[in-house]
Scaffold this active site. Structure first.
Site, short mmCIF file in Angstrom:
data_model
loop_
_atom_site.label_atom_id
_atom_site.label_comp_id
_atom_site.label_asym_id
_atom_site.label_seq_id
_atom_site.Cartn_x
_atom_site.Cartn_y
_atom_site.Cartn_z
N SER A 40 0.83 -1.20 0.00
CA SER A 40 0.00 0.00 0.00
C SER A 40 0.87 1.26 0.00
O SER A 40 1.66 1.46 -0.92
CB SER A 40 -0.96 -0.05 1.19
OG SER A 40 -1.97 0.92 1.07
N ASP A 89 -10.02 -4.33 -4.82
CA ASP A 89 -9.39 -3.39 -3.88
C ASP A 89 -10.05 -2.03 -4.03
O ASP A 89 -9.88 -1.36 -5.04
CB ASP A 89 -7.88 -3.30 -4.17
CG ASP A 89 -7.13 -2.51 -3.11
OD1 ASP A 89 -7.75 -1.69 -2.40
OD2 ASP A 89 -5.91 -2.72 -2.99
N HIS A 147 -7.98 -5.31 -0.09
CA HIS A 147 -6.74 -4.54 -0.02
C HIS A 147 -5.58 -5.29 0.62
O HIS A 147 -4.45 -5.21 0.14
CB HIS A 147 -7.00 -3.23 0.74
CG HIS A 147 -5.82 -2.31 0.73
ND1 HIS A 147 -5.25 -1.83 -0.43
CD2 HIS A 147 -5.10 -1.77 1.76
CE1 HIS A 147 -4.24 -1.04 -0.13
NE2 HIS A 147 -4.12 -0.99 1.18
#
Length: 271
Positions: free
Chosen positions: A108, A215, A245
């Site tokens: 991320s 996601d 995610h």
């Protein structure tokens, strides 16, 4: 389980808390992990254990303003500083394991940090793994910065994983930031994305990109723009149908980590 040791070092803007995971056998390589926004390295115990079982010694650090490290919570003025702090971690690890090839894994926001790290220090890396990286185009940043006041709305934890227990643990974790985004941090993140977009491709550095098809936090379409800019010939992508995610916390986490460790083995063997 892998043995872990917590330690500290001085970053550019405060003291940082790092962790090392190791096994009983001599490691064949080293993995450095860059965690995501608002979280901390304690959430990567299972990942680190799997990597150690695959022959790694693992290093990670709570970024400034995150987890147990110093600094105002989730406040980042310049992501270049976080990249430098991560390099300081790598230099400390290199003194202990000077001859081991290095794998960098970023998730991320940590995928953004890892991407920029690879542009700055790619000659020190053997493999790069990006998990749901916030690169290319992250439309949420523009939307948040356009608001007069960023709302204090907690993260929808159902976007993390199809496993409800993951969201429950996240919501109850006192080391996770549960407050609003900070404008300075989002602006810095946007600049970092632009720096990656303007920076060099990764050439022949092996790159594995993993992403969940569903996601909602870092949509796959925006990330693909960044991946296409970075990738070279030694590139593999794994897109997981229905995945949200946090792929390492997903219902098919065993499949995900098996794909990651297989890629690492293949690339290190090719060296």
């Amino acid at each position: 389980m892998a043995e872990s040791r917590e330690w500290t070092y001085q970053g550019l803007r405060g003291k940082l808390v790092a962790r090392t995971w190791s096994g009983s056998q001599a490691p064949t390589h080293r993995v450095v992990i860059a965690h995501g926004y608002g979280e901390h390295i304690g959430r990567y115990e299972a990942v680190a254990d799997a990597l150690v079982r695959n022959g790694a010694v693992v290093y990670a650090v709570d970024h400034i303003g995150h987890g147990k490290s110093e600094g105002e919570r989730v406040f980042v003025e310049d992501f270049e500083d976080i990249v430098t702090d991560l390099h300081t971690l790598d230099e400390a690890a290199r003194k202990v394991h000077p001859d081991l090839p290095v794998v960098l894994l970023g998730h991320s926001m940590g995928g953004l940090i890892a991407s920029r790290y690879a542009q700055r220090y790619g000659d020190t890396l053997a493999v790069l793994v990006l998990s749901s990286p916030a690169i290319g185009r992250w439309s949420a940043a523009s939307a948040l910065l356009a608001m007069k006041e960023i709302p204090d709305v907690p993260l929808d934890v159902t976007t993390l994983s199809r496993n409800p227990a993951v969201g429950d643990r996240y919501a109850a974790d006192p080391l996770v930031w549960h407050g609003p985004f900070k404008r300075t941090t989002i602006a810095s993140m946007q600049r970092a994305i632009e720096e990656v977009n303007k920076g060099p491709s990764l050439g022949d550095l092996p790159l594995l990109w993993i992403h969940g098809e569903n996601d909602q936090l870092v949509p796959i379409e925006g990330t693909r723009l960044g991946i296409e800019h970075l990738r070279g010939d030694r590139y593999v992508e794994r897109i997981y149908p229905g995945g949200r995610h946090e792929l390492f916390n997903e219902t098919n986490a065993d499949e995900v980590i098996a794909d990651v460790t297989a890629f690492i083995r293949t690339q290190l063997t090719a060296r």
